[in-house]
Design a protein around this motif. Structure first.
Motif, PDB file in Angstrom:
ATOM      1  N   GLY A  50       6.827  -0.623   7.341  1.00  0.00           N
ATOM      2  CA  GLY A  50       7.355  -1.071   8.630  1.00  0.00           C
ATOM      3  C   GLY A  50       6.900  -2.481   8.966  1.00  0.00           C
ATOM      4  N   GLY A  51       5.605  -2.757   8.709  1.00  0.00           N
ATOM      5  CA  GLY A  51       5.090  -4.102   8.958  1.00  0.00           C
ATOM      6  C   GLY A  51       5.751  -5.130   8.073  1.00  0.00           C
ATOM      7  N   ALA A  52       6.004  -4.766   6.801  1.00  0.00           N
ATOM      8  CA  ALA A  52       6.658  -5.701   5.880  1.00  0.00           C
ATOM      9  C   ALA A  52       8.084  -6.004   6.326  1.00  0.00           C
ATOM     10  N   VAL A  53       8.779  -4.970   6.806  1.00  0.00           N
ATOM     11  CA  VAL A  53      10.142  -5.182   7.296  1.00  0.00           C
ATOM     12  C   VAL A  53      10.144  -6.146   8.475  1.00  0.00           C
TER      13      VAL A  53
ATOM     14  N   LEU B 239       7.347  -0.151  -4.303  1.00  0.00           N
ATOM     15  CA  LEU B 239       7.597  -1.058  -3.174  1.00  0.00           C
ATOM     16  C   LEU B 239       6.584  -0.820  -2.050  1.00  0.00           C
ATOM     17  N   SER B 240       6.276   0.446  -1.764  1.00  0.00           N
ATOM     18  CA  SER B 240       5.284   0.718  -0.717  1.00  0.00           C
ATOM     19  C   SER B 240       3.905   0.255  -1.145  1.00  0.00           C
ATOM     20  N   LEU B 241       3.614   0.363  -2.442  1.00  0.00           N
ATOM     21  CA  LEU B 241       2.328  -0.118  -2.961  1.00  0.00           C
ATOM     22  C   LEU B 241       2.194  -1.622  -2.757  1.00  0.00           C
ATOM     23  N   ILE B 242       3.276  -2.343  -3.016  1.00  0.00           N
ATOM     24  CA  ILE B 242       3.261  -3.797  -2.799  1.00  0.00           C
ATOM     25  C   ILE B 242       3.072  -4.102  -1.322  1.00  0.00           C
TER      26      ILE B 242
ATOM     27  N   VAL C  83       1.594  -2.291   0.937  1.00  0.00           N
ATOM     28  CA  VAL C  83       0.236  -1.949   1.371  1.00  0.00           C
ATOM     29  C   VAL C  83      -0.776  -2.978   0.878  1.00  0.00           C
ATOM     30  N   THR C  84      -0.716  -3.307  -0.396  1.00  0.00           N
ATOM     31  CA  THR C  84      -1.756  -4.156  -0.995  1.00  0.00           C
ATOM     32  C   THR C  84      -1.620  -5.626  -0.632  1.00  0.00           C
ATOM     33  N   THR C  85      -0.465  -6.023  -0.126  1.00  0.00           N
ATOM     34  CA  THR C  85      -0.297  -7.429   0.270  1.00  0.00           C
ATOM     35  C   THR C  85      -0.552  -7.645   1.756  1.00  0.00           C
ATOM     36  N   ARG C  86      -0.904  -6.571   2.485  1.00  0.00           N
ATOM     37  CA  ARG C  86      -1.234  -6.726   3.899  1.00  0.00           C
ATOM     38  C   ARG C  86      -2.551  -7.461   4.048  1.00  0.00           C
ATOM     39  N   SER C  87      -2.679  -8.220   5.098  1.00  0.00           N
ATOM     40  CA  SER C  87      -3.918  -8.936   5.363  1.00  0.00           C
ATOM     41  C   SER C  87      -5.073  -7.944   5.537  1.00  0.00           C
ATOM     42  N   GLY C  88      -6.159  -8.197   4.810  1.00  0.00           N
ATOM     43  CA  GLY C  88      -7.348  -7.364   4.933  1.00  0.00           C
ATOM     44  C   GLY C  88      -7.298  -6.078   4.142  1.00  0.00           C
ATOM     45  N   SER C  89      -6.303  -5.912   3.258  1.00  0.00           N
ATOM     46  CA  SER C  89      -6.215  -4.676   2.486  1.00  0.00           C
ATOM     47  C   SER C  89      -7.394  -4.560   1.534  1.00  0.00           C
ATOM     48  N   GLY C  90      -7.832  -3.327   1.291  1.00  0.00           N
ATOM     49  CA  GLY C  90      -8.958  -3.066   0.409  1.00  0.00           C
ATOM     50  C   GLY C  90      -8.500  -2.521  -0.929  1.00  0.00           C
ATOM     51  N   MET C  91      -9.469  -2.323  -1.830  1.00  0.00           N
ATOM     52  CA  MET C  91      -9.144  -1.932  -3.197  1.00  0.00           C
ATOM     53  C   MET C  91      -8.572  -0.509  -3.281  1.00  0.00           C
ATOM     54  N   TRP C  92      -8.871   0.342  -2.296  1.00  0.00           N
ATOM     55  CA  TRP C  92      -8.390   1.719  -2.332  1.00  0.00           C
ATOM     56  C   TRP C  92      -7.146   1.949  -1.473  1.00  0.00           C
ATOM     57  N   ASP C  93      -6.668   0.935  -0.794  1.00  0.00           N
ATOM     58  CA  ASP C  93      -5.560   1.139   0.141  1.00  0.00           C
ATOM     59  C   ASP C  93      -4.247   1.492  -0.549  1.00  0.00           C
ATOM     60  N   GLY C  94      -4.119   1.166  -1.830  1.00  0.00           N
ATOM     61  CA  GLY C  94      -2.896   1.506  -2.549  1.00  0.00           C
ATOM     62  C   GLY C  94      -2.864   2.937  -3.057  1.00  0.00           C
ATOM     63  N   LEU C  95      -4.024   3.629  -3.024  1.00  0.00           N
ATOM     64  CA  LEU C  95      -4.097   4.982  -3.565  1.00  0.00           C
ATOM     65  C   LEU C  95      -3.144   5.957  -2.870  1.00  0.00           C
ATOM     66  N   PRO C  96      -2.994   5.926  -1.531  1.00  0.00           N
ATOM     67  CA  PRO C  96      -2.050   6.856  -0.898  1.00  0.00           C
ATOM     68  C   PRO C  96      -0.624   6.738  -1.438  1.00  0.00           C
ATOM     69  N   SER C  97      -0.170   5.532  -1.714  1.00  0.00           N
ATOM     70  CA  SER C  97       1.186   5.361  -2.253  1.00  0.00           C
ATOM     71  C   SER C  97       1.310   6.005  -3.627  1.00  0.00           C
ATOM     72  N   VAL C  98       0.291   5.828  -4.442  1.00  0.00           N
ATOM     73  CA  VAL C  98       0.306   6.416  -5.787  1.00  0.00           C
ATOM     74  C   VAL C  98       0.323   7.942  -5.701  1.00  0.00           C
TER      75      VAL C  98
END
Length: 514
Positions: free
Chosen positions: A40-43, A103-106, A108-123
């Motif tokens: 939603g934020g990316a949109v 696409l959701s992984l991208i 999530v991980t390109t959001r400002s302040g994202s951490g190394m584990w933030d992409g795990l929910p998408s996976v």
């Protein structure tokens, strides 16, 4: 019912499974990895200005709700199409979900302040979606095959029942888990927004400045002040509590003359104090990293206890977290004018991070966290050790937990190889909060103990950096370190595990010189 429609329903259920798994994982990881919010934020970020203006003109302050509704409609359409595609040409339907997850992984991980584990929910969400879609479509195909066989008409009923039961069960479970997780994540995000809006008052009593000599210039050495993001976290909360400071209060009761209730606004109006203090976990092994040093802002607990006026033979304060955790702290320690025990609201110049107790926690120098450092604290009961126990005491840990005199080698790493003649900086930290460290000694192989260079510190409540510069000689060398406290105690060599009241022993590494 037409097979295409049933296949579409399978795709929608798989999409629900994606959201449920992803939102549940995001909830346990702090909410930052939510694909729904990230996409939603990316949109919003990528939409042209005209589209944003149109949404605002059409829906006003409901523009974000409208966006999520639109995203929901698109997700239903795409996932229904994926279900139909999986029925006709597997595994292309599953590939649609894999692409959506990418696409959701991208996002999530390109959001400002994202951490190394933030992409795990998408996976995990993609895995859940595919894990639901393929079995459902397989059952649907079996139903179709049997139904189209004239001699096996009766056999179609079990296959139909199996498909319907699995579809309804998976859909209902996904809805329950996903809705609950989304509500939890939304609460956490609201709390995060509230935390960002908090402005801490200037301390009435500022901590002494960190002396220039507190940090030694040695690569690999732990910094004197631990950044909030690197500070260890050990607690019993499976999910970080979300607390609005406006709803927070602290109740002091039990064996007191005056019961005290303190609200957030009342706490923030008090003359707050800054204090640098090192905190450590009783589970820290010798040489472990469950320890950190930070600048805390808060109000002395002894002043609140003075208002309450403990009575009788009370000797313990049982503090309670909003999530039910309890810790039993000696009353005399909390009343001691020389112990800077506080209700902390700030950490290194910022409001407490949510995972470290926002909005309010306890900080008590000199005691392990399991008997003192209650996060998200809402209650203090003045009582006796004979009458009450903290969370960990009945589980085999001692009821009082003074921090042991300890030291640690940070650099070089165990097993490091160097060249004969190299000047090797052996360095680390040493601590005994509230007592202080006056010396650190290093022993290389069979040589005598040598005094290390000891850095300055703000107070006895913080750890101290140390370094010993050794000229490497040929061979394999066992390197040990020990500390000496300001009261003359020498760190023991006796190796003990963390249970029941803290590990002991000398941190030891091996260095090879060739």
């Amino acid at each position: 019912m037409r097979p295409r429609l049933l296949a579409a329903a399978s795709g929608v259920v798989a999409a629900l499974a994606f959201l449920a798994a992803a939102e549940l994982a995001a909830l346990f990881l702090g909410g930052a990895g939510s694909p729904l919010v990230a996409v939603g934020g990316a949109v919003i970020d990528l939409a042209p200005a005209g589209a944003k203006d149109l949404m605002v003109s059409l829906f006003g302050t409901g523009d974000k709700v409208a966006l999520f509704v639109l995203m929901g409609v698109l997700m239903v359409a795409i996932s229904a199409g994926a279900g139909i595609l999986e029925r006709r040409r597997p595994p292309f339907g599953a590939m649609v979900f894999a692409l959506g997850g990418a696409l959701s992984l991208i996002a999530v991980t390109t959001r400002s302040g994202s951490g190394m584990w933030d992409g795990l929910p998408s996976v995990l969400g993609v895995g859940a979606a595919i894990g639901v879609l393929r079995p459902l479509v397989t059952r649907l195909r079996r139903w179709e095959t049997v139904a189209q066989t004239p001699t096996r008409t009766d056999a179609a009923r079990p296959e139909r029942r199996s498909f319907i039961v699995w579809t309804v069960t998976a859909g209902a479970l996904a809805l329950v888990v996903g809705t609950g997780s989304r509500l939890g994540s939304a609460a956490m995000q609201r709390t995060a927004a509230i935390r960002r809006s908090v402005r801490l008052p200037a301390p009435a009593t500022a901590a002494p400045a960190v002396p220039a000599g507190a940090s030694l210039d040695v690569p690999g050495l732990t910094p004197y002040v631990t950044p909030n993001a690197d500070f260890y976290r050990i607690d019993t909360a499976l999910r970080v509590p979300s607390i609005d400071p406006a709803d927070w209060s602290l109740r002091i009761h039990g064996a007191v003359e005056n019961e005290v209730t303190l609200t957030w606004d009342e706490l923030m109006a008090l003359p707050l104090e800054e204090h640098m203090a090192t905190m450590s976990c009783v589970s820290n092994e010798v040489g472990g990293d469950l320890i950190g040093n930070a600048l805390w802002l808060g109000y002395p607990i002894r002043e609140l206890l003075a208002r309450a006026k403990p009575t009788g033979d009370a000797d313990m304060v049982l503090s309670r977290s909003i999530d039910g955790f309890t810790a039993g702290t000696p009353l005399d320690v909390l009343q001691d004018t020389g112990t800077q025990a506080m209700l902390a609201v700030g950490m290194n110049g910022q409001p407490l991070p949510a995972e470290h107790g926002f909005p309010v926690r306890m900080v008590v120098p000199g005691l392990f966290g399991y008997v003192s450092a209650t996060k998200w604290v809402t209650e203090m009961e003045v009582t006796r050790f004979a009458d009450a126990q903290g969370y960990w005491t009945p589980r085999g840990w001692s009821e009082r937990g003074p921090v042991k005199l300890e030291s640690r080698i940070d650099t070089p790493a165990n097993g490091t190889s160097v060249t004969v003649g190299d000047r090797v900086a052996i360095a680390g930290v040493a601590w005994q909060p509230h007592t202080g460290v006056k010396a650190v000694q290093v022993k290389v192989g069979g040589a005598e103990w040598q005094d290390a260079e000891l850095a300055a510190s703000v107070s006895a409540d913080t750890w101290r950096q140390w370094v010993y510069r050794w000229t490497a000689t040929s061979g394999d060398h066992e390197v040990r370190v020990r500390a000496v406290s300001t009261d003359g105690q020498v760190q023991t060599s006796v190796q003990r595990p963390p249970a029941p009241n803290g590990a002991t022993g000398w941190d030891t590494i091996t260095i090879s010189a060739r």
